[in-house]
Design an enzyme around this catalytic site. Sequence first.
Site, PDB file in Angstrom:
ATOM      1  N   SER A 118       0.821  -1.209   0.000  1.00 26.90           N
ATOM      2  CA  SER A 118       0.000   0.000   0.000  1.00 26.90           C
ATOM      3  C   SER A 118       0.857   1.261   0.000  1.00 26.90           C
ATOM      4  CB  SER A 118      -0.919   0.017   1.215  1.00 26.90           C
ATOM      5  OG  SER A 118      -1.674  -1.172   1.293  1.00 26.90           O
TER       6      SER A 118
HETATM    7  N1  SAH Z   1      -1.202  -4.733   3.858  1.00 27.01           N
HETATM    8  C1  SAH Z   1      -0.489  -5.091   2.652  1.00 27.01           C
HETATM    9  C2  SAH Z   1      -1.290  -4.798   1.422  1.00 27.01           C
HETATM   10  C3  SAH Z   1      -1.288  -5.967   0.525  1.00 27.01           C
HETATM   11  S1  SAH Z   1      -2.391  -5.949  -0.848  1.00 27.01           S
HETATM   12  C4  SAH Z   1       0.880  -4.448   2.626  1.00 27.01           C
HETATM   13  O1  SAH Z   1       1.162  -3.563   3.447  1.00 27.01           O
HETATM   14  O2  SAH Z   1       1.714  -4.855   1.816  1.00 27.01           O
HETATM   15  C5  SAH Z   1      -3.733  -6.905  -0.232  1.00 27.01           C
HETATM   16  C6  SAH Z   1      -3.450  -8.331   0.150  1.00 27.01           C
HETATM   17  O3  SAH Z   1      -4.710  -8.911   0.503  1.00 27.01           O
HETATM   18  C7  SAH Z   1      -2.862  -9.208  -0.947  1.00 27.01           C
HETATM   19  O4  SAH Z   1      -1.662  -9.785  -0.498  1.00 27.01           O
HETATM   20  C8  SAH Z   1      -3.948 -10.274  -1.178  1.00 27.01           C
HETATM   21  O5  SAH Z   1      -3.407 -11.564  -1.474  1.00 27.01           O
HETATM   22  C9  SAH Z   1      -4.655 -10.282   0.152  1.00 27.01           C
HETATM   23  N2  SAH Z   1      -6.011 -10.809   0.134  1.00 27.01           N
HETATM   24  C10 SAH Z   1      -6.969 -10.643  -0.817  1.00 27.01           C
HETATM   25  N3  SAH Z   1      -8.086 -11.295  -0.478  1.00 27.01           N
HETATM   26  C11 SAH Z   1      -7.845 -11.904   0.724  1.00 27.01           C
HETATM   27  C12 SAH Z   1      -8.592 -12.753   1.582  1.00 27.01           C
HETATM   28  N4  SAH Z   1      -9.852 -13.112   1.295  1.00 27.01           N
HETATM   29  N5  SAH Z   1      -8.022 -13.187   2.718  1.00 27.01           N
HETATM   30  C13 SAH Z   1      -6.736 -12.848   3.032  1.00 27.01           C
HETATM   31  N6  SAH Z   1      -5.975 -12.057   2.254  1.00 27.01           N
HETATM   32  C14 SAH Z   1      -6.522 -11.584   1.107  1.00 27.01           C
END
Ligand code: SAH
Length: 219
Positions: A69
């Site tokens: 993010s």
């Molecule tokens: N907080 C993270 C943002 C990652 S992007 C950071 O700081 O890097 C969002 C993430 O949510 C991705 O890695 C994706 O695989 C995950 N995601 C999407 N749907 C999900 C679900 N149902 N359960 C768990 N993770 C999920």
Amino acid sequence: MNSRLQGIGMTSMRTRERLIQRLRAGGIRDERVLEAMRQTPRHIFMDEALGSRAYEDTALPIGGGQTISQPYIVALMTQALLKDGPLDKVLEVGTGSGYQTAVLAPLAGRVYSVERIRWLKDQARRRLAELGIQNADLYYSDGGLGLPQRAPFDGILVTAAPHSVPAALVAQLSPEGRMVIPVGPRGNQDLLRIRRDGPGWQEEFLGKVVFVPLMDGLD
Ligand code: SAH
């Protein structure tokens, strides 16, 4: 601190400090959040090739079609989550790189973070260990279902966008709990702050955002 964590040139403390000033100028006022972000080396949460861009205020690819993010959004969400005081138990949905987890860890008693892509979870675990973070537990599971075995949570922070607020997550908030979550289809997502209100909830609109979608089930 070892030299990799310390950073040099484009990952140095001075470069990081510029990002903190930018967040401040953008309206982030919570000093606890600014300090946690100052102390968290964002460059170790991405490919080394992208490290020189780690302290730009932009989202960056982390593989698997996912992104780390944007720092401003991490700060805004963390500040909104902490607004009513310190948090003991926090659930993060979407571990991704682990960066948001690392920012939350010093600000909460314990952070539980769930990720549906196993290698991302394993990689995040190694990075958090490298930083010596001991109060974050990572799970390979579908975060749309929350983490019932660890509920209730004082705070829930969701970093992937569902089409509507998942009732299962609201149900896992403690009575005073709050949740920060992006909601809506690609191209039209609202960042919301949610408070439990009896059997239902109240919503506060924080701004328009761009997140990857919350997916169903495991990868
Ligand atoms: N907080 C993270 C943002 C990652 S992007 C950071 O700081 O890097 C969002 C993430 O949510 C991705 O890695 C994706 O695989 C995950 N995601 C999407 N749907 C999900 C679900 N149902 N359960 C768990 N993770 C999920």
